[in-house]
Design an enzyme around this catalytic site. Structure first.
Site, PDB file in Angstrom:
ATOM      1  N   CYS A  93     -10.601   0.887  -1.503  1.00 17.57           N
ATOM      2  CA  CYS A  93      -9.320   0.484  -0.908  1.00 17.57           C
ATOM      3  C   CYS A  93      -9.587  -0.654   0.072  1.00 17.57           C
ATOM      4  CB  CYS A  93      -8.601   1.665  -0.235  1.00 17.57           C
ATOM      5  SG  CYS A  93      -9.360   2.246   1.283  1.00 17.57           S
ATOM      6  N   ARG A  94      -8.722  -0.881   1.006  1.00 16.71           N
ATOM      7  CA  ARG A  94      -8.873  -1.989   1.952  1.00 16.71           C
ATOM      8  C   ARG A  94     -10.006  -1.743   2.951  1.00 16.71           C
ATOM      9  NH1 ARG A  94      -7.077  -2.368   6.906  1.00 16.71           N
ATOM     10  NH2 ARG A  94      -7.117  -4.391   7.925  1.00 16.71           N
TER      11      ARG A  94
END
Length: 119
Positions: free
Chosen positions: A69-70
């Protein structure tokens, strides 16, 4: 170097690069569609975290997964969800896209509509 947090193996950027090279790990970007389109690791399939709850039973439980993810927070939570649903071989890329230091791509390269596309 890998370490464990809340029962989930956390890997760093170099370990992610190794996972991308091996044929055993299925690396999945779980960010939202617009985040993926803005920038993603080349070739990575997208299955947004918000959709995983609906398709978790379609994943092959005996496979090895790495989630991205980020920042590593959402992928960690999603990794715990995988484990709660009988998928034990799941790892979290703890650094997320914030620590990715290689090529990135933009656009809708590999949007998954059916989990079978992963295999």
């Amino acid at each position: 170097m890998a370490y464990e947090k809340e029962g989930i193996t956390q890997i760093d950027v170099n370990e992610l690069k190794e996972a991308l090279k091996d044929d055993e790990s299925i690396v999945i970007d779980i960010r939202e569609h617009e985040e993926y389109v803005e920038a993603h690791i080349p070739g990575l399939p997208l299955i947004p975290m918000s959709e995983i709850v609906d398709v978790i039973d379609d994943f092959e439980k005996d496979r090895s997964y790495v989630l991205v993810c980020r920042s590593g927070r959402r992928s960690h939570e999603t990794s715990k969800f995988f484990k709660m649903n009988g998928i034990d071989n799941v790892k979290n890329y703890a650094g997320g896209m914030l620590e990715w230091d290689e090529e990135i791509r933009v656009g809708e390269e590999n949007i998954i509509n059916d989990i079978k596309e992963l295999y």
